[in-house]
Design a protein around this motif. Structure first.
Motif, PDB file in Angstrom:
ATOM      1  N   ILE A 120       0.840  -1.201   0.000  1.00 21.53           N
ATOM      2  CA  ILE A 120       0.000   0.000   0.000  1.00 21.53           C
ATOM      3  C   ILE A 120       0.874   1.249   0.000  1.00 21.53           C
ATOM      4  O   ILE A 120       0.610   2.210  -0.725  1.00 21.53           O
ATOM      5  CB  ILE A 120      -0.984  -0.005   1.192  1.00 21.53           C
ATOM      6  N   TYR A 123       2.309   1.908  -3.419  1.00 24.26           N
ATOM      7  CA  TYR A 123       1.291   2.487  -4.300  1.00 24.26           C
ATOM      8  C   TYR A 123       1.073   3.967  -3.972  1.00 24.26           C
ATOM      9  O   TYR A 123       1.012   4.802  -4.882  1.00 24.26           O
ATOM     10  CB  TYR A 123      -0.031   1.725  -4.196  1.00 24.26           C
ATOM     11  N   GLU A 124       0.951   4.281  -2.707  1.00 22.88           N
ATOM     12  CA  GLU A 124       0.709   5.669  -2.312  1.00 22.88           C
ATOM     13  C   GLU A 124       1.845   6.584  -2.765  1.00 22.88           C
ATOM     14  O   GLU A 124       1.607   7.703  -3.215  1.00 22.88           O
ATOM     15  CB  GLU A 124       0.509   5.772  -0.798  1.00 22.88           C
ATOM     16  N   GLU A 127       1.627   6.817  -6.647  1.00 13.36           N
ATOM     17  CA  GLU A 127       0.351   7.249  -7.237  1.00 13.36           C
ATOM     18  C   GLU A 127       0.459   8.517  -8.086  1.00 13.36           C
ATOM     19  O   GLU A 127      -0.117   8.566  -9.179  1.00 13.36           O
ATOM     20  CB  GLU A 127      -0.711   7.410  -6.151  1.00 13.36           C
ATOM     21  N   GLN A 147      -3.740  -1.083  -8.854  1.00 16.56           N
ATOM     22  CA  GLN A 147      -4.731  -0.289  -8.133  1.00 16.56           C
ATOM     23  C   GLN A 147      -5.828  -1.190  -7.550  1.00 16.56           C
ATOM     24  O   GLN A 147      -6.238  -1.013  -6.398  1.00 16.56           O
ATOM     25  CB  GLN A 147      -5.343   0.752  -9.064  1.00 16.56           C
ATOM     26  N   ASN A 148      -6.275  -2.173  -8.335  1.00 15.27           N
ATOM     27  CA  ASN A 148      -7.285  -3.118  -7.830  1.00 15.27           C
ATOM     28  C   ASN A 148      -6.741  -3.930  -6.649  1.00 15.27           C
ATOM     29  O   ASN A 148      -7.470  -4.215  -5.693  1.00 15.27           O
ATOM     30  CB  ASN A 148      -7.735  -4.067  -8.938  1.00 15.27           C
ATOM     31  N   ILE A 150      -4.593  -2.892  -4.483  1.00 15.54           N
ATOM     32  CA  ILE A 150      -4.606  -1.993  -3.327  1.00 15.54           C
ATOM     33  C   ILE A 150      -6.012  -1.940  -2.737  1.00 15.54           C
ATOM     34  O   ILE A 150      -6.195  -1.980  -1.511  1.00 15.54           O
ATOM     35  CB  ILE A 150      -4.127  -0.582  -3.725  1.00 15.54           C
ATOM     36  N   ASP A 151      -7.017  -1.868  -3.598  1.00 16.47           N
ATOM     37  CA  ASP A 151      -8.410  -1.869  -3.105  1.00 16.47           C
ATOM     38  C   ASP A 151      -8.697  -3.137  -2.304  1.00 16.47           C
ATOM     39  O   ASP A 151      -9.335  -3.088  -1.250  1.00 16.47           O
ATOM     40  CB  ASP A 151      -9.399  -1.752  -4.267  1.00 16.47           C
ATOM     41  N   ILE A 152      -8.214  -4.270  -2.783  1.00 14.41           N
ATOM     42  CA  ILE A 152      -8.408  -5.548  -2.079  1.00 14.41           C
ATOM     43  C   ILE A 152      -7.658  -5.537  -0.743  1.00 14.41           C
ATOM     44  O   ILE A 152      -8.181  -5.951   0.282  1.00 14.41           O
ATOM     45  CB  ILE A 152      -7.926  -6.728  -2.955  1.00 14.41           C
ATOM     46  N   ARG A 154      -6.890  -3.061   1.113  1.00 12.49           N
ATOM     47  CA  ARG A 154      -7.459  -2.102   2.070  1.00 12.49           C
ATOM     48  C   ARG A 154      -8.773  -2.592   2.687  1.00 12.49           C
ATOM     49  O   ARG A 154      -9.235  -2.007   3.655  1.00 12.49           O
ATOM     50  CB  ARG A 154      -7.694  -0.760   1.370  1.00 12.49           C
ATOM     51  N   ARG A 155      -9.362  -3.634   2.139  1.00 17.71           N
ATOM     52  CA  ARG A 155     -10.631  -4.157   2.697  1.00 17.71           C
ATOM     53  C   ARG A 155     -10.400  -4.868   4.000  1.00 17.71           C
ATOM     54  O   ARG A 155      -9.427  -5.445   4.289  1.00 17.71           O
ATOM     55  CB  ARG A 155     -11.278  -5.153   1.729  1.00 17.71           C
TER      56      ARG A 155
END
Length: 155
Positions: A120, A123-124, A127, A147-148, A150-152, A154-155
């Motif tokens: 993460i 990515y940050e 970005e 990006q996807n 990272i979304d996973i 962060r859940r």
């Protein structure tokens, strides 16, 4: 009560045995697939920070805001610099991991346990480069699997 002759009883037992055998085979295949997925994930995590192209990209990310703005390396005049290439190599690596997660090749739980915070953070830090690259190349899908991922995570 229904009475079954010997032939019918044999066919019922044979069918039941076949169903059980298929079920056991299915469970065995599923467990084997999970084991292979975990082995692939461990291999991925072990190799992660040993590759020069990854460590080069990470070194550049550590210099962000101290020496330069990362999004500048997405501009046409710096796009082919060694630093820009190192950043893209790092992002491409995590893009491949994102594809592997989406394709159910890697075990997301293991990746979360081992490297969630680091991935993460990468990515940050990257970005602004990703956003600028998407604009420069007119391609909204650049590093979309990363990006996807990272979304996973962060859940």
């Amino acid at each position: 009560m229904i009475e079954l002759d010997g032939q019918t009883t044999f066919q019922v037992i044979q069918t039941a045995t076949l169903i059980v055998a298929v079920f056991v085979a299915w469970i065995s295949i599923k467990k084997q697939r999970e084991t292979i997925k975990k082995e692939k994930t461990i291999g991925l995590l072990m190799k992660d920070l040993e590759d020069d192209f990854l460590t080069d990209g990470l070194k550049i990310l550590r210099k962000i805001d101290k020496e330069y703005h990362i999004e500048d390396f997405a501009k046409a005049n710096k796009k082919n610099s060694d630093d820009a290439i190192a950043i893209r190599n790092l992002l491409n690596y995590y893009e491949i991991i994102g594809v592997g997660i989406e394709s159910d090749i890697y075990d997301i739980a293991m990746i979360k346990d081992a490297q969630k915070t680091m991935i993460i953070r990468i990515y940050e830090q990257a970005e602004p480069f990703i956003i600028r690259s998407r604009q420069e190349d007119n391609n909204a899908n650049l590093w979309i699997k990363f990006q996807n991922l990272i979304d996973i995570l962060r859940r």
